[in-house]
Scaffold this motif. Sequence first.
Motif, mmCIF file in Angstrom:
data_model
loop_
_atom_site.group_PDB
_atom_site.id
_atom_site.type_symbol
_atom_site.label_atom_id
_atom_site.label_comp_id
_atom_site.label_asym_id
_atom_site.label_seq_id
_atom_site.Cartn_x
_atom_site.Cartn_y
_atom_site.Cartn_z
ATOM 1 N N GLU A 101 0.823 -1.206 0.000
ATOM 2 C CA GLU A 101 0.000 0.000 0.000
ATOM 3 C C GLU A 101 0.862 1.265 0.000
ATOM 4 N N ALA A 102 1.998 1.225 0.710
ATOM 5 C CA ALA A 102 2.923 2.364 0.670
ATOM 6 C C ALA A 102 3.452 2.560 -0.751
ATOM 7 N N GLY A 103 3.730 1.446 -1.435
ATOM 8 C CA GLY A 103 4.167 1.523 -2.823
ATOM 9 C C GLY A 103 3.110 2.143 -3.710
ATOM 10 N N PHE A 104 1.847 1.780 -3.479
ATOM 11 C CA PHE A 104 0.743 2.370 -4.245
ATOM 12 C C PHE A 104 0.692 3.878 -4.036
ATOM 13 N N LEU A 105 0.871 4.336 -2.790
ATOM 14 C CA LEU A 105 0.817 5.768 -2.496
ATOM 15 C C LEU A 105 1.948 6.523 -3.190
ATOM 16 N N MET A 106 3.126 5.899 -3.261
ATOM 17 C CA MET A 106 4.249 6.542 -3.928
ATOM 18 C C MET A 106 4.018 6.616 -5.425
ATOM 19 N N ARG A 107 3.481 5.550 -6.009
ATOM 20 C CA ARG A 107 3.134 5.566 -7.433
ATOM 21 C C ARG A 107 2.086 6.640 -7.719
ATOM 22 N N GLU A 108 1.156 6.780 -6.786
ATOM 23 C CA GLU A 108 0.079 7.756 -6.953
ATOM 24 C C GLU A 108 0.636 9.175 -7.034
ATOM 25 N N GLN A 109 1.676 9.474 -6.235
ATOM 26 C CA GLN A 109 2.266 10.809 -6.289
ATOM 27 C C GLN A 109 2.765 11.111 -7.701
ATOM 28 N N TYR A 110 3.374 10.135 -8.337
ATOM 29 C CA TYR A 110 3.913 10.352 -9.687
ATOM 30 C C TYR A 110 2.807 10.431 -10.737
ATOM 31 N N GLU A 111 1.665 9.803 -10.476
ATOM 32 C CA GLU A 111 0.526 9.952 -11.383
ATOM 33 C C GLU A 111 -0.067 11.357 -11.294
ATOM 34 N N ILE A 112 -0.092 11.904 -10.075
ATOM 35 C CA ILE A 112 -0.738 13.185 -9.832
ATOM 36 C C ILE A 112 0.134 14.375 -10.262
ATOM 37 N N LEU A 113 1.439 14.251 -10.083
ATOM 38 C CA LEU A 113 2.339 15.389 -10.274
ATOM 39 C C LEU A 113 2.175 16.093 -11.625
ATOM 40 N N PRO A 114 2.268 15.379 -12.747
ATOM 41 C CA PRO A 114 2.096 16.106 -14.022
ATOM 42 C C PRO A 114 0.691 16.679 -14.193
ATOM 43 N N LEU B 14 -3.169 5.650 11.361
ATOM 44 C CA LEU B 14 -2.483 4.687 10.505
ATOM 45 C C LEU B 14 -1.823 5.356 9.305
ATOM 46 N N GLY B 15 -2.382 6.473 8.839
ATOM 47 C CA GLY B 15 -1.767 7.197 7.730
ATOM 48 C C GLY B 15 -0.319 7.564 8.011
ATOM 49 N N CYS B 16 0.017 7.770 9.291
ATOM 50 C CA CYS B 16 1.401 8.105 9.663
ATOM 51 C C CYS B 16 2.345 6.942 9.416
ATOM 52 N N LYS B 17 1.833 5.711 9.518
ATOM 53 C CA LYS B 17 2.699 4.560 9.250
ATOM 54 C C LYS B 17 3.131 4.552 7.801
ATOM 55 N N TYR B 18 2.211 4.868 6.897
ATOM 56 C CA TYR B 18 2.559 4.883 5.479
ATOM 57 C C TYR B 18 3.591 5.970 5.182
ATOM 58 N N ILE C 237 11.418 19.763 -13.841
ATOM 59 C CA ILE C 237 11.080 19.524 -12.438
ATOM 60 C C ILE C 237 12.276 18.907 -11.745
ATOM 61 N N LYS C 238 12.470 19.270 -10.477
ATOM 62 C CA LYS C 238 13.599 18.760 -9.707
ATOM 63 C C LYS C 238 13.125 17.675 -8.741
ATOM 64 N N PHE C 239 13.743 16.475 -8.851
ATOM 65 C CA PHE C 239 13.493 15.384 -7.907
ATOM 66 C C PHE C 239 14.738 15.190 -7.051
ATOM 67 N N ASN C 240 14.549 15.118 -5.731
ATOM 68 C CA ASN C 240 15.671 14.877 -4.827
ATOM 69 C C ASN C 240 15.889 13.398 -4.556
ATOM 70 N N SER C 241 14.873 12.586 -4.787
ATOM 71 C CA SER C 241 14.997 11.130 -4.715
ATOM 72 C C SER C 241 13.721 10.541 -5.297
ATOM 73 N N VAL C 242 13.699 9.219 -5.492
ATOM 74 C CA VAL C 242 12.468 8.607 -5.997
ATOM 75 C C VAL C 242 11.431 8.477 -4.889
ATOM 76 N N PHE C 243 11.853 8.630 -3.625
ATOM 77 C CA PHE C 243 10.910 8.580 -2.513
ATOM 78 C C PHE C 243 10.687 9.998 -1.968
ATOM 79 N N ILE C 244 10.827 10.247 -0.678
ATOM 80 C CA ILE C 244 10.406 11.554 -0.144
ATOM 81 C C ILE C 244 11.543 12.250 0.597
ATOM 82 N N LYS C 245 12.752 12.087 0.116
ATOM 83 C CA LYS C 245 13.911 12.737 0.731
ATOM 84 C C LYS C 245 13.751 14.251 0.718
ATOM 85 N N GLY C 246 13.992 14.870 1.856
ATOM 86 C CA GLY C 246 13.945 16.327 1.946
ATOM 87 C C GLY C 246 12.552 16.908 2.072
ATOM 88 N N GLN C 247 11.538 16.033 2.203
ATOM 89 C CA GLN C 247 10.164 16.523 2.318
ATOM 90 C C GLN C 247 9.721 16.508 3.785
#
Length: 332
Positions: free
Chosen positions: A73-86, A115-119, A186-196
């Motif tokens: 599910e965490a993987g789904f949420l990360m994929r979702e960010q990349y779907e939404i960004l553009p 539970l959202g904090c766990k993700y 667009i600038k990406f600092n990592s594929v996950f959430i580094k620096g956020q």
Amino acid sequence: MVNTNLKLRFKPVSHSWVALHPQPKGVIQFIAGAFFGTFGPMLFYRYLLQCLFEQGYTIILLPFNFTFNHYVEAGFLMREQYEILPELVKMASVAGYDYEAYLDDKNFSWIGHSLGCKYISLLEGFTALPPNPQHREQFIRNLLSHTSDESQIKSVVADINILFEELTRKTAEVKNLIYTYVHKDIKFNSVFIKGQVSILLAPAIADTGSAIRPQFLADIIDNLGWGVKPTVEETQNLIKDSGLFNIMGLVCFKSDNIAKSTCEWFTNILQKPPQDFRKSFAGGHLRPLGIQLGNYVINLFNKPLIESVQERNRGFEHSVIQLLEKLQEKST
């Protein structure tokens, strides 16, 4: 200047809901608690979300499914960010809104409840994964060696490798799409959430027994290998071993027995965040919920049931906004 005349209107984008700010200074990605995050977070958390929106943030409500496999599910949420960004950039461009804040992922922040904090914790922990596949596998094996068998470890390694490779491809796709839309990079600092920046509201890193009753049934599910993954211990090890969580805020509630053990683990064992980035408020686990009616905020799941807007702001929202601003100053 805070604009209190802006109307919070959510539109569906991919699997999520987005409220686009006309002049955003950043983006808040919000992951709610288990029940409320699945059924109408834009309603249950309405007052908090409105306050954040009025401060100048585009709001993204990220959904999640009820599942015991929180890795997936965490993987789904990360994929979702990349779907939404553009789509954010495209929607803003078409509407004549400012979109510059979307072109650097350090302008994206996370707020979770329960539970959202766990993700959010998993996504930040994943940021520490080495880019080299062999080193990444060793990191995961060290993490799980005392809590999972070989088949479980191999399954997690395979899932994480697929996710890592997919997100790497996604960054290239998103860059190309955004350049096509607005001819900017667009600038990406990592594929996950580094620096956020992240703020955890009443975080609940719980086990199978928190979702399944009675306890003996949860024990059977765990013994069959079908229980919550990662476990509490595995999640805590990932948070600890990552060496991250340096721009995180923690909000706990004095009458909250659900998040009590997680809050105590962060403050007493991990000893993060520093005291300046911790807040403790009156109320129970569902304190962040609330809907405004006139000059009052109604929360059916907390005492007091009705508060004036001024009382509610003093007791919660203003402090959360100040915490967010302090964390963003620290991250720059």
